[in-house]
Design a protein around this motif. Structure first.
Motif, PDB file in Angstrom:
ATOM      1  N   SER A 321       0.808  -1.226   0.000  1.00 32.07           N
ATOM      2  CA  SER A 321       0.000   0.000   0.000  1.00 32.07           C
ATOM      3  C   SER A 321       0.838   1.272   0.000  1.00 32.07           C
ATOM      4  O   SER A 321       0.418   2.301  -0.553  1.00 32.07           O
ATOM      5  N   ASP A 322       2.029   1.232   0.593  1.00 35.83           N
ATOM      6  CA  ASP A 322       2.880   2.419   0.629  1.00 35.83           C
ATOM      7  C   ASP A 322       3.632   2.635  -0.681  1.00 35.83           C
ATOM      8  O   ASP A 322       4.400   3.590  -0.813  1.00 35.83           O
ATOM      9  N   LYS A 323       3.374   1.767  -1.665  1.00 38.42           N
ATOM     10  CA  LYS A 323       4.046   1.871  -2.963  1.00 38.42           C
ATOM     11  C   LYS A 323       3.088   2.299  -4.073  1.00 38.42           C
ATOM     12  O   LYS A 323       3.423   2.219  -5.251  1.00 38.42           O
ATOM     13  N   VAL A 324       1.882   2.742  -3.704  1.00 38.42           N
ATOM     14  CA  VAL A 324       0.869   3.099  -4.692  1.00 38.42           C
ATOM     15  C   VAL A 324       0.277   4.468  -4.364  1.00 38.42           C
ATOM     16  O   VAL A 324       0.010   4.767  -3.199  1.00 38.42           O
ATOM     17  N   VAL A 325       0.087   5.279  -5.390  1.00 40.87           N
ATOM     18  CA  VAL A 325      -0.668   6.521  -5.293  1.00 40.87           C
ATOM     19  C   VAL A 325      -1.847   6.405  -6.246  1.00 40.87           C
ATOM     20  O   VAL A 325      -1.691   5.993  -7.402  1.00 40.87           O
ATOM     21  N   TYR A 326      -3.040   6.764  -5.763  1.00 41.43           N
ATOM     22  CA  TYR A 326      -4.248   6.661  -6.564  1.00 41.43           C
ATOM     23  C   TYR A 326      -4.682   8.049  -7.035  1.00 41.43           C
ATOM     24  O   TYR A 326      -4.769   8.986  -6.239  1.00 41.43           O
ATOM     25  N   LEU A 327      -4.945   8.160  -8.342  1.00 40.82           N
ATOM     26  CA  LEU A 327      -5.399   9.408  -8.925  1.00 40.82           C
ATOM     27  C   LEU A 327      -6.814   9.253  -9.464  1.00 40.82           C
ATOM     28  O   LEU A 327      -7.133   8.254 -10.116  1.00 40.82           O
ATOM     29  N   ASP A 328      -7.640  10.237  -9.189  1.00 37.61           N
ATOM     30  CA  ASP A 328      -8.926  10.344  -9.855  1.00 37.61           C
ATOM     31  C   ASP A 328      -8.741  11.260 -11.062  1.00 37.61           C
ATOM     32  O   ASP A 328      -7.714  11.948 -11.185  1.00 37.61           O
ATOM     33  N   ARG A 329      -9.701  11.270 -11.976  1.00 35.82           N
ATOM     34  CA  ARG A 329      -9.624  12.196 -13.096  1.00 35.82           C
ATOM     35  C   ARG A 329      -9.503  13.632 -12.583  1.00 35.82           C
ATOM     36  O   ARG A 329     -10.180  14.034 -11.654  1.00 35.82           O
ATOM     37  N   LYS A 330      -8.594  14.386 -13.182  1.00 34.28           N
ATOM     38  CA  LYS A 330      -8.243  15.770 -12.869  1.00 34.28           C
ATOM     39  C   LYS A 330      -7.327  15.893 -11.651  1.00 34.28           C
ATOM     40  O   LYS A 330      -7.019  16.983 -11.206  1.00 34.28           O
ATOM     41  N   ASP A 331      -6.851  14.781 -11.119  1.00 33.64           N
ATOM     42  CA  ASP A 331      -5.778  14.820 -10.123  1.00 33.64           C
ATOM     43  C   ASP A 331      -4.433  14.857 -10.838  1.00 33.64           C
ATOM     44  O   ASP A 331      -4.305  14.431 -11.996  1.00 33.64           O
ATOM     45  N   GLN A 332      -3.406  15.352 -10.106  1.00 33.87           N
ATOM     46  CA  GLN A 332      -2.062  15.302 -10.652  1.00 33.87           C
ATOM     47  C   GLN A 332      -1.094  14.758  -9.612  1.00 33.87           C
ATOM     48  O   GLN A 332      -1.326  14.862  -8.400  1.00 33.87           O
ATOM     49  N   TYR A 333      -0.017  14.177 -10.117  1.00 38.46           N
ATOM     50  CA  TYR A 333       1.071  13.697  -9.268  1.00 38.46           C
ATOM     51  C   TYR A 333       2.316  14.501  -9.618  1.00 38.46           C
ATOM     52  O   TYR A 333       2.672  14.628 -10.788  1.00 38.46           O
ATOM     53  N   LYS A 334       2.957  15.076  -8.600  1.00 34.71           N
ATOM     54  CA  LYS A 334       4.177  15.845  -8.813  1.00 34.71           C
ATOM     55  C   LYS A 334       5.392  15.060  -8.329  1.00 34.71           C
ATOM     56  O   LYS A 334       5.333  14.391  -7.291  1.00 34.71           O
ATOM     57  N   PHE A 335       6.491  15.182  -9.075  1.00 35.80           N
ATOM     58  CA  PHE A 335       7.684  14.412  -8.757  1.00 35.80           C
ATOM     59  C   PHE A 335       8.937  15.186  -9.152  1.00 35.80           C
ATOM     60  O   PHE A 335       8.859  16.230  -9.801  1.00 35.80           O
ATOM     61  N   LYS A 336      10.080  14.668  -8.765  1.00 35.04           N
ATOM     62  CA  LYS A 336      11.340  15.346  -8.997  1.00 35.04           C
ATOM     63  C   LYS A 336      12.199  14.583 -10.010  1.00 35.04           C
ATOM     64  O   LYS A 336      12.462  13.400  -9.819  1.00 35.04           O
ATOM     65  N   VAL A 337      12.607  15.285 -11.044  1.00 37.83           N
ATOM     66  CA  VAL A 337      13.585  14.751 -12.003  1.00 37.83           C
ATOM     67  C   VAL A 337      14.967  15.252 -11.585  1.00 37.83           C
ATOM     68  O   VAL A 337      15.199  16.454 -11.467  1.00 37.83           O
TER      69      VAL A 337
END
Length: 339
Positions: A321-337
Protein backbone atom coordinates in the motif's frame (compact mmCIF):
# COMPACT_ATOMS: atom_id res chain seq x y z
CA UNK A 1 22.78 7.18 -15.29
CA UNK A 2 24.57 8.25 -18.48
CA UNK A 3 24.25 6.28 -21.71
CA UNK A 4 25.73 6.70 -25.19
CA UNK A 5 23.12 7.68 -27.76
CA UNK A 6 25.11 7.47 -30.97
CA UNK A 7 23.04 4.52 -32.23
CA UNK A 8 19.66 5.77 -30.97
CA UNK A 9 17.11 7.48 -33.24
CA UNK A 10 16.75 11.18 -32.52
CA UNK A 11 13.79 13.44 -33.19
CA UNK A 12 14.40 17.19 -32.98
CA UNK A 13 11.42 19.23 -31.81
CA UNK A 14 10.92 22.95 -31.27
CA UNK A 15 8.57 24.08 -28.53
CA UNK A 16 6.12 26.62 -29.87
CA UNK A 17 2.93 28.13 -28.57
CA UNK A 18 1.60 28.93 -32.03
CA UNK A 19 0.10 25.60 -33.16
CA UNK A 20 -3.00 24.22 -31.42
CA UNK A 21 -3.22 20.46 -30.81
CA UNK A 22 -6.51 20.12 -32.66
CA UNK A 23 -8.73 21.83 -35.20
CA UNK A 24 -11.44 22.73 -32.68
CA UNK A 25 -9.17 25.05 -30.67
CA UNK A 26 -10.25 28.68 -30.89
CA UNK A 27 -7.41 29.62 -28.55
CA UNK A 28 -4.67 27.63 -26.82
CA UNK A 29 -4.76 27.48 -23.02
CA UNK A 30 -1.40 28.50 -21.60
CA UNK A 31 -1.26 25.66 -19.10
CA UNK A 32 -2.83 22.45 -17.90
CA UNK A 33 -5.99 23.24 -15.86
CA UNK A 34 -5.68 23.41 -12.11
CA UNK A 35 -5.77 19.97 -10.57
CA UNK A 36 -8.62 18.86 -8.34
CA UNK A 37 -6.03 17.37 -6.01
CA UNK A 38 -2.23 17.29 -6.13
CA UNK A 39 -0.39 14.28 -4.75
CA UNK A 40 3.30 13.72 -4.06
CA UNK A 41 5.52 10.83 -3.11
CA UNK A 42 4.33 9.43 0.24
CA UNK A 43 7.83 9.24 1.73
CA UNK A 44 10.28 11.04 -0.55
CA UNK A 45 8.73 14.39 -1.44
CA UNK A 46 10.49 17.69 -2.04
CA UNK A 47 11.69 19.93 -4.88
CA UNK A 48 9.13 18.57 -7.35
CA UNK A 49 9.76 19.90 -10.87
CA UNK A 50 7.54 17.66 -13.03
CA UNK A 51 3.95 16.51 -13.05
CA UNK A 52 1.54 13.92 -14.38
CA UNK A 53 -2.06 15.08 -14.96
CA UNK A 54 -4.68 12.30 -15.22
CA UNK A 55 -7.43 12.97 -17.78
CA UNK A 56 -9.04 9.52 -17.79
CA UNK A 57 -8.69 6.03 -19.32
CA UNK A 58 -4.97 5.91 -20.29
CA UNK A 59 -4.86 9.63 -21.15
CA UNK A 60 -2.35 11.70 -19.19
CA UNK A 61 -0.24 14.81 -19.67
CA UNK A 62 3.38 14.52 -18.61
CA UNK A 63 4.95 17.97 -18.07
CA UNK A 64 8.59 18.81 -17.33
CA UNK A 65 10.94 21.66 -18.32
CA UNK A 66 8.13 23.26 -20.32
CA UNK A 67 7.67 20.07 -22.36
CA UNK A 68 4.28 18.35 -22.55
CA UNK A 69 3.74 14.75 -23.64
CA UNK A 70 0.20 13.41 -24.09
CA UNK A 71 -0.48 9.68 -23.76
CA UNK A 72 -3.23 7.68 -25.49
CA UNK A 73 -5.65 10.55 -26.24
CA UNK A 74 -9.28 9.65 -25.51
CA UNK A 75 -11.73 12.50 -24.92
CA UNK A 76 -15.13 10.87 -25.44
CA UNK A 77 -17.89 11.42 -22.88
CA UNK A 78 -20.21 9.17 -20.92
CA UNK A 79 -22.57 7.40 -23.32
CA UNK A 80 -20.23 7.62 -26.31
CA UNK A 81 -19.29 4.39 -28.06
CA UNK A 82 -16.03 3.01 -29.41
CA UNK A 83 -15.42 0.15 -31.82
CA UNK A 84 -12.92 -2.31 -30.30
CA UNK A 85 -12.93 -5.08 -32.91
CA UNK A 86 -15.30 -7.24 -34.97
CA UNK A 87 -18.59 -7.28 -33.09
CA UNK A 88 -17.06 -5.59 -30.04
CA UNK A 89 -18.20 -2.18 -28.81
CA UNK A 90 -17.46 -0.28 -25.62
CA UNK A 91 -19.56 2.45 -24.00
CA UNK A 92 -17.84 5.17 -21.99
CA UNK A 93 -19.07 5.44 -18.40
CA UNK A 94 -17.25 8.62 -17.33
CA UNK A 95 -16.31 12.06 -18.61
CA UNK A 96 -12.69 13.10 -19.17
CA UNK A 97 -11.16 15.65 -16.82
CA UNK A 98 -10.88 18.12 -19.70
CA UNK A 99 -12.11 18.23 -23.28
CA UNK A 100 -10.00 18.06 -26.40
CA UNK A 101 -10.35 21.80 -27.05
CA UNK A 102 -9.08 22.54 -23.53
CA UNK A 103 -5.67 20.98 -24.14
CA UNK A 104 -2.70 23.32 -23.81
CA UNK A 105 0.19 23.09 -26.29
CA UNK A 106 1.23 19.45 -26.72
CA UNK A 107 4.72 18.64 -28.02
CA UNK A 108 4.32 14.93 -28.77
CA UNK A 109 1.93 12.02 -28.29
CA UNK A 110 2.75 8.50 -27.10
CA UNK A 111 0.17 6.11 -28.56
CA UNK A 112 0.40 2.57 -27.16
CA UNK A 113 -1.77 1.05 -29.90
CA UNK A 114 -4.40 1.83 -32.49
CA UNK A 115 -7.57 1.17 -30.50
CA UNK A 116 -10.47 3.62 -30.25
CA UNK A 117 -10.43 3.80 -26.44
CA UNK A 118 -6.85 5.10 -26.78
CA UNK A 119 -7.24 7.16 -29.97
CA UNK A 120 -10.91 7.88 -30.38
CA UNK A 121 -12.82 8.96 -33.48
CA UNK A 122 -13.02 12.61 -32.38
CA UNK A 123 -9.28 12.73 -31.75
CA UNK A 124 -8.58 11.09 -35.09
CA UNK A 125 -10.78 13.59 -36.92
CA UNK A 126 -9.60 16.75 -35.17
CA UNK A 127 -5.98 16.22 -34.10
CA UNK A 128 -3.44 18.37 -35.92
CA UNK A 129 -1.86 16.23 -38.66
CA UNK A 130 1.67 17.54 -38.00
CA UNK A 131 1.66 16.75 -34.29
CA UNK A 132 4.50 14.27 -33.56
CA UNK A 133 3.22 10.80 -32.62
CA UNK A 134 5.38 7.93 -31.35
CA UNK A 135 3.64 4.59 -31.64
CA UNK A 136 3.73 0.96 -32.78
CA UNK A 137 4.64 -0.10 -36.34
CA UNK A 138 1.01 -1.20 -36.81
CA UNK A 139 -0.42 2.15 -35.70
CA UNK A 140 2.18 3.96 -37.81
CA UNK A 141 0.87 2.13 -40.86
CA UNK A 142 -2.74 3.03 -40.01
CA UNK A 143 -2.06 6.70 -39.30
CA UNK A 144 0.07 7.34 -42.38
CA UNK A 145 -2.11 5.54 -44.96
CA UNK A 146 -5.04 7.98 -45.07
CA UNK A 147 -4.06 9.80 -48.24
CA UNK A 148 -4.35 13.56 -47.89
CA UNK A 149 -5.72 13.06 -44.37
CA UNK A 150 -2.65 11.16 -43.15
CA UNK A 151 -0.70 12.14 -40.05
CA UNK A 152 2.67 13.40 -41.22
CA UNK A 153 4.99 13.15 -38.19
CA UNK A 154 4.56 9.56 -36.99
CA UNK A 155 7.52 7.55 -35.69
CA UNK A 156 7.31 3.79 -35.17
CA UNK A 157 9.12 2.05 -32.31
CA UNK A 158 9.16 -1.70 -31.93
CA UNK A 159 9.86 -3.45 -28.64
CA UNK A 160 13.16 -2.27 -27.11
CA UNK A 161 13.78 0.28 -29.86
CA UNK A 162 14.58 3.74 -28.52
CA UNK A 163 14.12 7.34 -29.61
CA UNK A 164 15.56 10.52 -28.13
CA UNK A 165 13.27 13.56 -28.26
CA UNK A 166 15.55 16.60 -28.48
CA UNK A 167 14.00 19.97 -27.68
CA UNK A 168 16.48 22.22 -29.41
CA UNK A 169 15.23 25.52 -28.01
CA UNK A 170 15.56 24.40 -24.38
CA UNK A 171 19.22 24.66 -23.36
CA UNK A 172 20.35 24.35 -19.75
CA UNK A 173 24.03 24.49 -18.85
CA UNK A 174 25.29 23.12 -22.16
CA UNK A 175 22.88 20.19 -22.12
CA UNK A 176 19.31 20.27 -23.29
CA UNK A 177 16.30 18.62 -21.67
CA UNK A 178 15.60 15.44 -23.60
CA UNK A 179 13.24 12.51 -23.31
CA UNK A 180 14.28 8.97 -24.17
CA UNK A 181 11.38 6.74 -25.20
CA UNK A 182 11.83 2.97 -25.51
CA UNK A 183 9.16 0.57 -26.69
CA UNK A 184 8.37 -2.12 -24.12
CA UNK A 185 6.87 -5.56 -24.83
CA UNK A 186 3.31 -6.58 -24.10
CA UNK A 187 0.43 -8.64 -25.43
CA UNK A 188 -3.24 -7.67 -25.61
CA UNK A 189 -4.27 -11.28 -26.31
CA UNK A 190 -3.09 -14.25 -24.23
CA UNK A 191 -0.71 -16.72 -25.90
CA UNK A 192 -2.15 -19.85 -27.47
CA UNK A 193 -4.72 -20.59 -30.20
CA UNK A 194 -6.53 -17.27 -29.71
CA UNK A 195 -3.31 -15.33 -30.21
CA UNK A 196 -2.56 -17.29 -33.38
CA UNK A 197 -6.07 -16.63 -34.68
CA UNK A 198 -5.76 -12.93 -33.82
CA UNK A 199 -2.46 -12.69 -35.70
CA UNK A 200 -4.28 -13.97 -38.79
CA UNK A 201 -7.46 -11.93 -38.40
CA UNK A 202 -5.90 -8.75 -36.96
CA UNK A 203 -8.91 -8.24 -34.69
CA UNK A 204 -6.96 -6.84 -31.71
CA UNK A 205 -3.98 -4.61 -32.58
CA UNK A 206 -0.43 -5.16 -31.28
CA UNK A 207 0.62 -2.94 -28.38
CA UNK A 208 3.61 -1.22 -26.87
CA UNK A 209 4.40 -0.37 -23.34
CA UNK A 210 6.88 2.48 -22.86
CA UNK A 211 9.93 3.29 -20.81
CA UNK A 212 10.14 7.08 -20.61
CA UNK A 213 13.36 8.60 -19.29
CA UNK A 214 13.46 12.30 -18.50
CA UNK A 215 16.95 13.71 -18.55
CA UNK A 216 19.58 15.88 -20.25
CA UNK A 217 21.60 15.21 -23.38
CA UNK A 218 24.38 16.58 -25.54
CA UNK A 219 25.43 15.22 -28.92
CA UNK A 220 26.80 11.96 -27.53
CA UNK A 221 25.40 11.21 -24.08
CA UNK A 222 22.04 11.07 -22.34
CA UNK A 223 21.77 11.39 -18.57
CA UNK A 224 18.56 9.95 -17.13
CA UNK A 225 17.03 11.76 -14.16
CA UNK A 226 13.69 9.94 -13.82
CA UNK A 227 12.37 6.72 -15.31
CA UNK A 228 8.67 5.97 -15.95
CA UNK A 229 7.39 2.60 -17.16
CA UNK A 230 3.92 2.58 -18.78
CA UNK A 231 2.58 -0.94 -19.10
CA UNK A 232 0.20 -0.41 -22.01
CA UNK A 233 -2.78 -2.73 -22.49
CA UNK A 234 -0.86 -5.90 -21.76
CA UNK A 235 -1.59 -9.07 -19.87
CA UNK A 236 0.92 -10.70 -17.54
CA UNK A 237 2.95 -12.53 -20.20
CA UNK A 238 6.45 -13.99 -20.23
CA UNK A 239 7.78 -11.22 -22.50
CA UNK A 240 7.51 -8.78 -19.58
CA UNK A 241 10.21 -10.67 -17.68
CA UNK A 242 12.81 -9.17 -20.00
CA UNK A 243 12.13 -5.68 -18.66
CA UNK A 244 13.70 -6.12 -15.20
CA UNK A 245 16.56 -8.02 -16.85
CA UNK A 246 17.33 -5.15 -19.22
CA UNK A 247 16.95 -2.53 -16.46
CA UNK A 248 18.75 -4.52 -13.81
CA UNK A 249 20.33 -2.20 -11.22
CA UNK A 250 18.51 0.78 -12.78
CA UNK A 251 15.79 2.40 -10.72
CA UNK A 252 12.30 2.58 -12.20
CA UNK A 253 10.85 5.55 -10.38
CA UNK A 254 7.23 5.27 -11.47
CA UNK A 255 4.98 2.72 -13.13
CA UNK A 256 1.68 3.64 -14.80
CA UNK A 257 -0.25 0.40 -15.00
CA UNK A 258 -3.22 -0.22 -17.29
CA UNK A 259 -5.78 -2.23 -15.35
CA UNK A 260 -9.53 -2.83 -15.62
CA UNK A 261 -9.60 -6.49 -16.57
CA UNK A 262 -10.98 -5.55 -19.99
CA UNK A 263 -13.14 -8.34 -21.40
CA UNK A 264 -14.39 -9.06 -24.90
CA UNK A 265 -16.79 -9.23 -26.52
CA UNK A 266 -18.30 -7.42 -23.50
CA UNK A 267 -19.58 -7.52 -19.92
CA UNK A 268 -22.57 -9.71 -20.78
CA UNK A 269 -20.32 -12.29 -22.41
CA UNK A 270 -16.83 -11.99 -20.83
CA UNK A 271 -15.11 -14.67 -22.91
CA UNK A 272 -11.61 -13.23 -23.02
CA UNK A 273 -9.64 -10.87 -20.77
CA UNK A 274 -7.26 -8.57 -22.66
CA UNK A 275 -5.88 -6.23 -19.97
CA UNK A 276 -4.65 -6.92 -16.47
CA UNK A 277 -7.03 -7.45 -13.60
CA UNK A 278 -6.17 -6.77 -9.95
CA UNK A 279 -4.25 -10.03 -9.44
CA UNK A 280 -2.07 -9.54 -12.51
CA UNK A 281 -1.54 -5.89 -11.61
CA UNK A 282 0.04 -6.84 -8.28
CA UNK A 283 2.10 -9.51 -10.04
CA UNK A 284 3.47 -6.83 -12.38
CA UNK A 285 4.33 -4.59 -9.43
CA UNK A 286 6.30 -7.45 -7.93
CA UNK A 287 8.05 -8.18 -11.23
CA UNK A 288 9.01 -4.61 -12.17
CA UNK A 289 9.52 -3.39 -8.59
CA UNK A 290 9.02 0.33 -9.29
CA UNK A 291 9.51 2.86 -6.54
CA UNK A 292 5.88 3.90 -6.97
CA UNK A 293 2.86 2.73 -8.99
CA UNK A 294 -0.14 4.72 -10.26
CA UNK A 295 -3.05 2.72 -11.71
CA UNK A 296 -4.84 4.14 -14.76
CA UNK A 297 -7.27 2.68 -17.35
CA UNK A 298 -9.53 1.11 -14.73
CA UNK A 299 -13.18 2.20 -14.93
CA UNK A 300 -13.94 4.41 -17.92
CA UNK A 301 -15.64 1.84 -20.17
CA UNK A 302 -18.25 -0.85 -19.61
CA UNK A 303 -15.84 -3.55 -20.82
CA UNK A 304 -13.80 -3.15 -17.61
CA UNK A 305 -14.79 -5.87 -15.14
CA UNK A 306 -12.02 -5.55 -12.53
CA UNK A 307 -12.70 -2.30 -10.62
CA UNK A 308 -10.06 -0.24 -8.85
CA UNK A 309 -11.34 -1.43 -5.47
CA UNK A 310 -10.24 -4.97 -6.38
CA UNK A 311 -6.72 -3.70 -7.06
CA UNK A 312 -6.63 -1.74 -3.79
CA UNK A 313 -7.61 -4.88 -1.89
CA UNK A 314 -4.94 -7.00 -3.58
CA UNK A 315 -2.32 -4.29 -2.99
CA UNK A 316 -3.17 -4.26 0.71
CA UNK A 317 -3.02 -8.06 0.91
CA UNK A 318 0.43 -7.99 -0.70
CA UNK A 319 1.69 -5.37 1.77
CA UNK A 320 2.34 -2.83 -1.01
CA UNK A 321 0.00 0.00 0.00
CA UNK A 322 2.88 2.42 0.63
CA UNK A 323 4.05 1.87 -2.96
CA UNK A 324 0.87 3.10 -4.69
CA UNK A 325 -0.67 6.52 -5.29
CA UNK A 326 -4.25 6.66 -6.56
CA UNK A 327 -5.40 9.41 -8.92
CA UNK A 328 -8.93 10.34 -9.85
CA UNK A 329 -9.62 12.20 -13.10
CA UNK A 330 -8.24 15.77 -12.87
CA UNK A 331 -5.78 14.82 -10.12
CA UNK A 332 -2.06 15.30 -10.65
CA UNK A 333 1.07 13.70 -9.27
CA UNK A 334 4.18 15.85 -8.81
CA UNK A 335 7.68 14.41 -8.76
CA UNK A 336 11.34 15.35 -9.00
CA UNK A 337 13.58 14.75 -12.00
CA UNK A 338 17.21 14.68 -10.89
CA UNK A 339 20.04 16.49 -12.66
Amino acid sequence: MSSTIAEVKRLKLNLTESEPPSSDHTSIPSSVPDAKETKIHPSNAGDENASLFFIGTATTILEWEGIRILTDPNFLHAGDHVHLGPGVQGTRQTNPAIDLHELPRIDAILLSHYHADHFDQEVEAKLRRSLPIITTPHAHSCLTSKGDDSFTEVTALDHFESLILDFSNRITGGKKPSIKVTGMPGKHVPPGPLSIANNILGAVPPINGWMIELGYADSTNFESGYRIYISGDTLMVDELKEIPERYKDLKIDLMLIHLGGTTIPGPKMPLLMVTMDAVQGVQLMQLINPDLTIPIHYDDYDVFLSPLEDFKKKVEEAGLSDKVVYLDRKDQYKFKVKR
